[in-house]
Design a protein around this motif. Structure first.
Motif, PDB file in Angstrom:
ATOM      1  N   CYS A  63       0.830  -1.200   0.000  1.00  4.98           N
ATOM      2  CA  CYS A  63       0.000   0.000   0.000  1.00  4.98           C
ATOM      3  C   CYS A  63       0.872   1.261   0.000  1.00  4.98           C
ATOM      4  O   CYS A  63       0.615   2.208  -0.757  1.00  4.98           O
ATOM      5  N   ARG A  66       2.477   1.567  -3.600  1.00  2.93           N
ATOM      6  CA  ARG A  66       1.593   1.773  -4.750  1.00  2.93           C
ATOM      7  C   ARG A  66       0.669   2.971  -4.614  1.00  2.93           C
ATOM      8  O   ARG A  66       0.381   3.654  -5.595  1.00  2.93           O
ATOM      9  N   GLU A  67       0.199   3.242  -3.393  1.00  3.95           N
ATOM     10  CA  GLU A  67      -0.754   4.335  -3.231  1.00  3.95           C
ATOM     11  C   GLU A  67      -0.113   5.647  -2.805  1.00  3.95           C
ATOM     12  O   GLU A  67      -0.610   6.717  -3.146  1.00  3.95           O
ATOM     13  N   TYR A  68       0.985   5.570  -2.074  1.00  2.00           N
ATOM     14  CA  TYR A  68       1.585   6.784  -1.544  1.00  2.00           C
ATOM     15  C   TYR A  68       2.978   7.062  -2.092  1.00  2.00           C
ATOM     16  O   TYR A  68       3.599   8.061  -1.718  1.00  2.00           O
ATOM     17  N   ARG A 237      -8.963  -3.558   4.520  1.00  2.00           N
ATOM     18  CA  ARG A 237      -9.056  -3.499   3.060  1.00  2.00           C
ATOM     19  C   ARG A 237      -9.516  -4.814   2.442  1.00  2.00           C
ATOM     20  O   ARG A 237      -9.146  -5.164   1.320  1.00  2.00           O
TER      21      ARG A 237
END
Length: 263
Positions: A63, A66-68, A237
């Motif tokens: 996470c 990939r997201e931050y 999640r």
């Protein structure tokens, strides 16, 4: 004390070795295995809880990447090498494994920090200035975001130290950084948690599972990155209906930012 190990280090259970044994590892000794039997007597779900919570680490790192867009991470209280903390995506360019346990740091130095861009550090959360001034931490690029894992760490330290650790991290971390916390909770199986706390105390180990509200209160000054109800590490999640019946985590998972991620 010999070679950095307390004289009674191998004669008493330690948290890291207990976790290793409960997870089916081999880096543990008779005192750990004997004490683990007592723990399982009052909390039969404990081995499953350790496995579930350890499996959370790789999902969080994925996470962060990939997201931050985070490629440098500090794992505070990393514990002994296991499948979860051996996993490291190629996108992570710098990883620092930190633990106060001399046995953990020795294993981390040999196993976890063998990849280019990784390092191990023996440091105590009770002395955050020294921890943050240590070489492997100073080498991180504070002009870019940093990810910090505090997974199954805060229950083992007192309230005052917890508040100090979180305040020091919040002040030190650059904008866009992300803190990931997992924390044992009394919201599920409260009687078993009380019995675990009693057993740990008898072994000289402080264990402080907290309610969901108490965990939220610890992070009041942080900006939550997810809204809604607290999720357990198993359900984080993931569709709640899939895990609710078989959720043995007995812990919550939270990710938060020290401030405005766009500043």
């Amino acid at each position: 004390m010999t070679s950095g190990f307390p004289d009674d280090y191998f004669a008493r259970p330690t948290v890291a070795r207990l976790q290793d044994h409960l997870d089916g590892g081999t880096d543990n000794y008779r005192p750990d295995r004997e004490f683990a039997r007592d723990l399982i007597t009052v909390a039969p779900w404990l081995p499953a809880s350790v496995r579930v919570n350890r499996a959370h680490g790789p999902r969080v790192i994925a996470c962060l990447v990939r997201e931050y867009g985070i490629d440098q991470v500090i794992d505070l209280g990393c514990g002994l090498p296991h499948d979860g903390n051996r996993y490291l995506p190629d996108e992570v360019h710098r990883m620092v494994y930190v633990d106060a346990d001399p046995g953990v740091e020795a294993h981390a130095r040999m196993v976890l920090a063998e990849r280019h861009g990784t390092a191990s550090l023996r440091a105590d959360l009770g002395d955050m200035p020294a921890l943050l001034a240590a070489g492997p931490i100073v080498q991180l690029d504070r002009d870019r975001p940093i990810g910090v894992l505090l997974h199954h760490v805060l229950p083992w330290i007192g309230d005052e130290t917890v508040h100090t650790v979180l305040a020091e991290l919040k002040s030190w971390l650059p904008a866009g950084s992300v803190l990931s916390v997992t924390h044992a909770t009394t919201d599920m199986a409260p009687k078993a948690m009380t019995n675990l706390t009693r057993l740990y105390a008898g072994a000289g180990i402080g264990f402080r599972p907290r309610s969901g509200q108490q965990i939220r209160d610890l992070l009041t000054s942080w900006a939550p990155l997810e809204t809604g109800e607290l999720r357990t590490t198993a359900a984080w999640r993931r569709p709640t209906h899939v895990y609710s019946r078989f959720d043995h985590s007995h812990a919550y998972a939270i990710i938060a930012s020290p401030g405005d991620r766009t500043s």
